[in-house]
Design a protein around this motif. Structure first.
Motif, short mmCIF file in Angstrom:
data_model
loop_
_atom_site.label_atom_id
_atom_site.label_comp_id
_atom_site.label_asym_id
_atom_site.label_seq_id
_atom_site.Cartn_x
_atom_site.Cartn_y
_atom_site.Cartn_z
N ARG A 2 36.11 -65.23 -20.15
CA ARG A 2 35.01 -65.42 -19.21
C ARG A 2 34.65 -66.90 -19.17
N GLY A 3 34.27 -67.37 -18.00
CA GLY A 3 33.94 -68.78 -17.85
C GLY A 3 32.45 -69.00 -17.60
N ILE A 4 31.96 -70.16 -17.98
CA ILE A 4 30.63 -70.63 -17.59
C ILE A 4 30.83 -72.06 -17.09
N TYR A 12 36.39 -64.13 -14.38
CA TYR A 12 35.03 -64.22 -13.87
C TYR A 12 34.36 -65.46 -14.47
N CYS A 13 33.63 -66.21 -13.62
CA CYS A 13 32.97 -67.43 -14.10
C CYS A 13 31.53 -67.48 -13.61
N GLY A 14 30.58 -67.63 -14.53
CA GLY A 14 29.17 -67.81 -14.18
C GLY A 14 28.82 -69.29 -14.15
N ALA A 15 27.52 -69.60 -14.09
CA ALA A 15 27.10 -71.00 -13.96
C ALA A 15 25.87 -71.27 -14.82
N THR A 48 18.92 -72.47 -16.85
CA THR A 48 19.19 -71.16 -16.27
C THR A 48 20.69 -70.89 -16.35
N ILE A 49 21.05 -69.72 -16.85
CA ILE A 49 22.45 -69.28 -16.78
C ILE A 49 22.52 -68.14 -15.78
N ALA A 50 23.43 -68.25 -14.86
CA ALA A 50 23.62 -67.17 -13.88
C ALA A 50 24.95 -66.51 -14.17
N TYR A 51 24.92 -65.21 -14.31
CA TYR A 51 26.11 -64.50 -14.77
C TYR A 51 25.99 -63.05 -14.34
N ALA A 52 26.88 -62.62 -13.48
CA ALA A 52 26.82 -61.24 -12.99
C ALA A 52 28.22 -60.74 -12.67
N ASN A 97 21.05 -63.23 -12.57
CA ASN A 97 22.28 -62.76 -11.92
C ASN A 97 22.75 -63.66 -10.78
N ASP A 98 21.87 -64.56 -10.32
CA ASP A 98 22.10 -65.23 -9.04
C ASP A 98 22.94 -66.51 -9.17
#
Lengths: 397, 397
Positions: free
Chosen positions: A136-138, A165-168, A187-191, A244-245
């Motif tokens: 998984r990525g951030i 899948y990569c969040g931000a 803020t971490i966004a991850y969904a 989530n956003d």
């Protein structure tokens, strides 16, 4: 993290990138990896673009019998300090600087991308197929790529190239302050899509997203969910909220730079705090409107008004960020913002001016310049068809 | 204003109060009264608390043959300048300073209240029954009265005592900047109940509100609606948005002062821009939560996040307002905020500290201190049971 049942395997974490923001984030995740041995392997890898550095006389690591150039990775692994990009900050001993990109990401389940956005594509392409397919990525890279056809999130680019899948992660985070453990929020966004949504291509092990695929994490690992991400990034001096956003977090990080330019001009004009707050208010509204119009289905308006990645990052960027400062100087010195950029930024380029152009090209194609008067005014002032003094009348609605 | 049909009568406008903010607003409405003769009588009254002033040698109005004390109203009406409270600003010639409160409000259909909040009650009581029963009020007094039982809007107090409907004006408006025509924005909140809702007390001519009564304006006058209010207050340098949410506008104006104290402390501690933005973000959330919990039925959340009275005024107040400054100095000088108040404010008192105490008393009674950790932290730090350094951990949720 008492509620997490023990798993057979732990997450291996890698930070791809080692500038000042890369090192600040690597410091945080290495501290937490050491604190939560049930979840994470203690050793955290950090990919470092190798270069030679010389340790100056003012450094505590200066050694008169070894004054020649040394490899940056050796320096980091010996002295636990990135003497070139984050001088004076002690990095954790369990953070390992690795000059090999391929080795550093091998077998990692969590990949954190933190490098200048112009290097993302080629970096991802060079490790394509060489990472765990269920990693998984951030993405800690602020902003989005906007062209005439729309806005592309960097997290999507990473996810698409690597097939993960990569969040931000984004927030009011000046890197040097975070590295020095001055309190801030992020803020971490991850969904990731729910495992119920299986890809027709590979039923049973992968997920279908609108335009990205990611394999299910084997059950020997703790799930990479909001709790685990908070555990990995949250520190007493770095407060994390996980949402989530992904789109909202990413476009906030891009569009706030346009607003910061307008705020810098207003400050340069000496119009006072009321006027600056007015420009910021209108900017926040346009950021939120942009999200609503072009990402309506997925965006959460609260990202703009309630999260660090939204209103707080806007405030920080309009207080003293580089876009704000260059715009302010451009008025005070009666120079174009490009001229200021050249003298102030040591060859680095302003994100805000680039984003302003990209966003304007896109809005023009949509026939929607008038719906975003502040963004449009910034573009027109930059390109000479409007004056800063025209802003109040033009944005008056 | 082409869409407004001519009416037999025009609105007479009076500003009650003549401090720097009173004069800045009086200047604006007098300019517009002169510009829209179909709607407003040209002469605008301003009640001035009479006092003797001496015109100093540095004033252009200095007259060596008349150096004794003069009446402030005479000075204003002669030189069109309030030499005591708004030096150097030219007031319109159609603005008439009136030392008689009763005379100044007589026959006025629009009453604008702009005086320190501690004088509201007695001022209203002294003109009760001496105003037109169908007059409309606009309160420019920021904030609310909070006691253990709840928050009372100043506009409601005015409305209740005088038996009229009263709206509110609030925004990112530093008086001296507005008076000098530096561009700013403001919010007017105005939502009289619909004429359909008649009072059982006086069916046919008055309206029933939850706790206020107001008579219908005779039809010879242009209706006092959002368009007329915008016409009266909007200037090229003072942009007005008119909304319905009186409670949101009023409580924003009060609660932002508590946030500004916290921001001032953070600045004083040298924690940097990230930390200050974090405190502002949490403060904005708590302002909005306060509105939601205690005015849920009537509040519009967009007031906090979209209007000048909300997020913009918060930003201005946390940039350099007096609450912010005194809190900052209290850290830098290692003094209590009360001590700083005494040396910095010339006998005036800080709104933020007072509001912090009132709000805390109220929250305590509701058993809701924990739901508003920033407001609670500010109170506890002021009263010595918490330290500024405890803020990050305490507000972490």
């Amino acid at each position: 993290m008492g509620s997490i049942t023990p798993h057979q395997r732990k997450h291996k974490v890698t930070v791809v990138g080692s500038g000042n923001w890369g090192c600040a984030i690597a410091k945080i995740v290495a501290e937490n990896a050491a604190s939560y041995p049930d979840l994470f392997e203690e050793k955290v890898e950090m990919w470092v673009f190798e270069e030679n550095v010389e340790i100056g006389k003012d450094s505590p690591h200066y050694n008169p019998s070894n004054t020649g150039p040394q490899k940056l990775t050796d320096v980091i692994n010996t002295y636990h300090e990135n003497v070139k990009y984050l001088q004076g900050v002690q990095l954790p001993p369990n953070l390992h600087a690795n000059p090999s990109l391929e080795e550093s990401v091998k077998d990692s389940t969590i990949l954190i991308f933190n490098l200048p956005h112009q290097f993302i594509l080629r970096t991802c392409e060079s490790i394509k197929g060489k990472i765990l397919p269920y990693a998984r990525g951030i993405s800690c890279i602020k902003g989005v790529d906007v062209d005439e056809n729309g806005a592309h999130l960097f997290s999507e680019t990473i996810g698409r190239v690597l097939g993960i899948y990569c969040g931000a992660l984004s927030g009011a985070n000046i890197a040097n302050e975070v590295a020095r453990e001055k309190w801030s929020e992020t803020t971490i966004a991850y969904a990731p899509p729910s495992p119920g949504l299986q890809s027709p291509l590979d039923a049973g092990v992968s997920f279908a997203f609108p335009d990205k695929l990611g394999r299910a994490l084997p059950s020997e690992y703790p799930p990479v969910d909001h709790t685990v991400l908070k555990t990995l990034f949250h520190r007493p001096y770095f407060h994390v909220r996980v949402v989530n956003d992904v789109a909202g977090v990413s476009i906030s990080g891009a569009l706030k730079n346009i607003v910061a330019i307008a705020a810098g001009w207003v400050e340069g004009m000496g119009w006072g705090d009321n006027a600056k707050a007015a420009v910021m208010r209108v900017g926040l509204l346009e950021m939120s409107r942009f999200g609503d119009k072009f990402f309506g289905a997925t965006i959460d308006q609260r990202t703009f008004t309630e999260e660090s990645a939204g209103v707080a990052d806007l405030i920080t960027s309009c207080s003293g960020g580089r876009n704000f400062r260059c715009a302010k100087y451009s008025i005070e010195r009666n120079q174009s913002i490009e001229e200021v950029e050249k003298t102030e930024l040591n060859g680095q380029s302003l994100q805000g001016t680039l984003t302003a152009v990209e966003v304007n090209n896109f809005l023009k194609k949509q026939g929607m310049e008038e719906d975003f008067p502040l963004f449009t005014a910034v573009y027109r002032i930059m390109t000479g068809s409007m004056k800063v003094a025209d802003i109040p009348a033009y944005i008056e609605r």
